[in-house]
Design a protein around this motif. Sequence first.
Motif, PDB file in Angstrom:
ATOM      1  N   MET A 269       0.837  -1.189   0.000  1.00 36.81           N
ATOM      2  CA  MET A 269       0.000   0.000   0.000  1.00 36.81           C
ATOM      3  C   MET A 269       0.881   1.252   0.000  1.00 36.81           C
ATOM      4  N   LYS A 270       0.554   2.199  -0.827  1.00 39.50           N
ATOM      5  CA  LYS A 270       1.294   3.456  -0.924  1.00 39.50           C
ATOM      6  C   LYS A 270       1.009   4.338   0.289  1.00 39.50           C
ATOM      7  N   ASP A 271       1.984   5.199   0.619  1.00 40.91           N
ATOM      8  CA  ASP A 271       1.765   6.191   1.673  1.00 40.91           C
ATOM      9  C   ASP A 271       0.682   7.169   1.245  1.00 40.91           C
ATOM     10  N   LEU A 272       0.003   7.715   2.228  1.00 41.40           N
ATOM     11  CA  LEU A 272      -0.981   8.757   1.953  1.00 41.40           C
ATOM     12  C   LEU A 272      -0.272  10.036   1.521  1.00 41.40           C
ATOM     13  N   PRO A 273      -0.959  10.915   0.801  1.00 39.23           N
ATOM     14  CA  PRO A 273      -0.348  12.202   0.448  1.00 39.23           C
ATOM     15  C   PRO A 273       0.063  12.962   1.706  1.00 39.23           C
ATOM     16  N   ARG A 274       1.160  13.686   1.609  1.00 39.91           N
ATOM     17  CA  ARG A 274       1.654  14.504   2.710  1.00 39.91           C
ATOM     18  C   ARG A 274       1.299  15.959   2.431  1.00 39.91           C
ATOM     19  N   ILE A 275       0.863  16.640   3.474  1.00 42.47           N
ATOM     20  CA  ILE A 275       0.534  18.052   3.355  1.00 42.47           C
ATOM     21  C   ILE A 275       1.772  18.858   3.688  1.00 42.47           C
ATOM     22  N   SER A 276       2.097  19.803   2.822  1.00 42.10           N
ATOM     23  CA  SER A 276       3.235  20.677   3.071  1.00 42.10           C
ATOM     24  C   SER A 276       2.846  22.114   2.740  1.00 42.10           C
ATOM     25  N   VAL A 277       3.693  23.023   3.167  1.00 40.10           N
ATOM     26  CA  VAL A 277       3.425  24.446   2.985  1.00 40.10           C
ATOM     27  C   VAL A 277       4.719  25.133   2.562  1.00 40.10           C
TER      28      VAL A 277
ATOM     29  N   ILE B 197      15.804  29.161  -0.636  1.00 42.48           N
ATOM     30  CA  ILE B 197      16.763  28.247  -0.027  1.00 42.48           C
ATOM     31  C   ILE B 197      17.273  27.295  -1.096  1.00 42.48           C
ATOM     32  N   ARG B 198      18.479  26.789  -0.887  1.00 47.81           N
ATOM     33  CA  ARG B 198      18.978  25.683  -1.709  1.00 47.81           C
ATOM     34  C   ARG B 198      18.757  24.427  -0.889  1.00 47.81           C
ATOM     35  N   ARG B 199      17.971  23.505  -1.421  1.00 50.41           N
ATOM     36  CA  ARG B 199      17.489  22.337  -0.683  1.00 50.41           C
ATOM     37  C   ARG B 199      18.608  21.346  -0.366  1.00 50.41           C
ATOM     38  N   ALA B 200      18.610  20.867   0.888  1.00 50.29           N
ATOM     39  CA  ALA B 200      19.603  19.892   1.334  1.00 50.29           C
ATOM     40  C   ALA B 200      19.137  18.455   1.117  1.00 50.29           C
ATOM     41  N   ASN B 201      17.819  18.262   0.914  1.00 54.35           N
ATOM     42  CA  ASN B 201      17.251  16.908   0.842  1.00 54.35           C
ATOM     43  C   ASN B 201      16.323  16.767  -0.366  1.00 54.35           C
ATOM     44  N   PRO B 202      16.073  15.509  -0.799  1.00 60.20           N
ATOM     45  CA  PRO B 202      15.108  15.275  -1.860  1.00 60.20           C
ATOM     46  C   PRO B 202      13.709  15.693  -1.433  1.00 60.20           C
ATOM     47  N   PRO B 203      12.808  15.988  -2.330  1.00 58.48           N
ATOM     48  CA  PRO B 203      13.051  16.080  -3.772  1.00 58.48           C
ATOM     49  C   PRO B 203      13.765  17.386  -4.132  1.00 58.48           C
ATOM     50  N   PHE B 204      14.356  17.432  -5.277  1.00 57.53           N
ATOM     51  CA  PHE B 204      15.080  18.598  -5.795  1.00 57.53           C
ATOM     52  C   PHE B 204      16.271  18.980  -4.909  1.00 57.53           C
TER      53      PHE B 204
ATOM     54  N   SER C  73       2.707  17.435  -6.114  1.00 54.49           N
ATOM     55  CA  SER C  73       3.875  16.783  -6.679  1.00 54.49           C
ATOM     56  C   SER C  73       3.763  15.297  -6.385  1.00 54.49           C
ATOM     57  N   ILE C  74       3.820  14.491  -7.432  1.00 57.67           N
ATOM     58  CA  ILE C  74       3.786  13.036  -7.266  1.00 57.67           C
ATOM     59  C   ILE C  74       5.038  12.492  -7.945  1.00 57.67           C
ATOM     60  N   THR C  75       5.991  12.032  -7.124  1.00 59.18           N
ATOM     61  CA  THR C  75       7.268  11.510  -7.622  1.00 59.18           C
ATOM     62  C   THR C  75       7.617  10.230  -6.876  1.00 59.18           C
ATOM     63  N   GLU C  76       8.787   9.696  -7.159  1.00 61.06           N
ATOM     64  CA  GLU C  76       9.266   8.519  -6.430  1.00 61.06           C
ATOM     65  C   GLU C  76       9.493   8.836  -4.948  1.00 61.06           C
ATOM     66  N   HIS C  77       9.558  10.119  -4.608  1.00 63.21           N
ATOM     67  CA  HIS C  77       9.755  10.523  -3.211  1.00 63.21           C
ATOM     68  C   HIS C  77       8.434  10.620  -2.458  1.00 63.21           C
ATOM     69  N   GLY C  78       7.317  10.544  -3.148  1.00 61.68           N
ATOM     70  CA  GLY C  78       6.019  10.589  -2.487  1.00 61.68           C
ATOM     71  C   GLY C  78       5.050  11.518  -3.180  1.00 61.68           C
ATOM     72  N   HIS C  79       3.876  11.636  -2.576  1.00 55.99           N
ATOM     73  CA  HIS C  79       2.798  12.489  -3.073  1.00 55.99           C
ATOM     74  C   HIS C  79       2.636  13.628  -2.081  1.00 55.99           C
ATOM     75  N   TYR C  80       2.898  14.847  -2.534  1.00 57.77           N
ATOM     76  CA  TYR C  80       2.825  16.031  -1.687  1.00 57.77           C
ATOM     77  C   TYR C  80       1.740  16.971  -2.197  1.00 57.77           C
ATOM     78  N   VAL C  81       0.945  17.483  -1.273  1.00 56.22           N
ATOM     79  CA  VAL C  81      -0.015  18.543  -1.544  1.00 56.22           C
ATOM     80  C   VAL C  81       0.553  19.780  -0.858  1.00 56.22           C
ATOM     81  N   MET C  82       0.866  20.814  -1.654  1.00 54.29           N
ATOM     82  CA  MET C  82       1.600  21.981  -1.145  1.00 54.29           C
ATOM     83  C   MET C  82       0.757  23.237  -1.247  1.00 54.29           C
TER      84      MET C  82
END
Length: 133
Positions: free
Chosen positions: A1-9, A22-29, A73-82
């Motif tokens: 089962m896939k993880d549920l979408p994550r809410i981000s801001v 910012i220059r991102r230190a972690n995935p994605p991007f 964003s839906i990628t190999e890193h997960g599904h994010y609602v931003m």
Amino acid sequence: MKDLPRISVGLVVWREDEVLLIRRANPPFQGCWSIPGGKVEFGETLHQAGLREVLEETGIRAQVDTLIDVFESITEHGHYVMADFSAHWLGGEPEAGDDALEAAFFSLEDALRLVAWDDTRTALRQSAQTRIG
């Protein structure tokens, strides 16, 4: 089962005519420039989460102004609602912190050139058109 979408801001923080990135230190991007932001923790409002993330990642204190838009964003890193908001700078100088390799204010033109994701460019443009002071 896939993880549920994550809410981000994310916050597009303005200091006069410059925007905070910012220059991102972690995935994605990882290693790419973006607006500060991250996951909403249980019990936080979107505004609280955005202000916490900006402070943790950059040392900047800000105030949320208006909702820009909601993106996905839906990628190999997960599904994010931003949810991205416009905000304005209250104090502090940018210093890379949690999850950021670098933090700095840029002109809108430079920010649009630096960011890695089309939706982030859209959020920057929409924020510039509707921002307060």
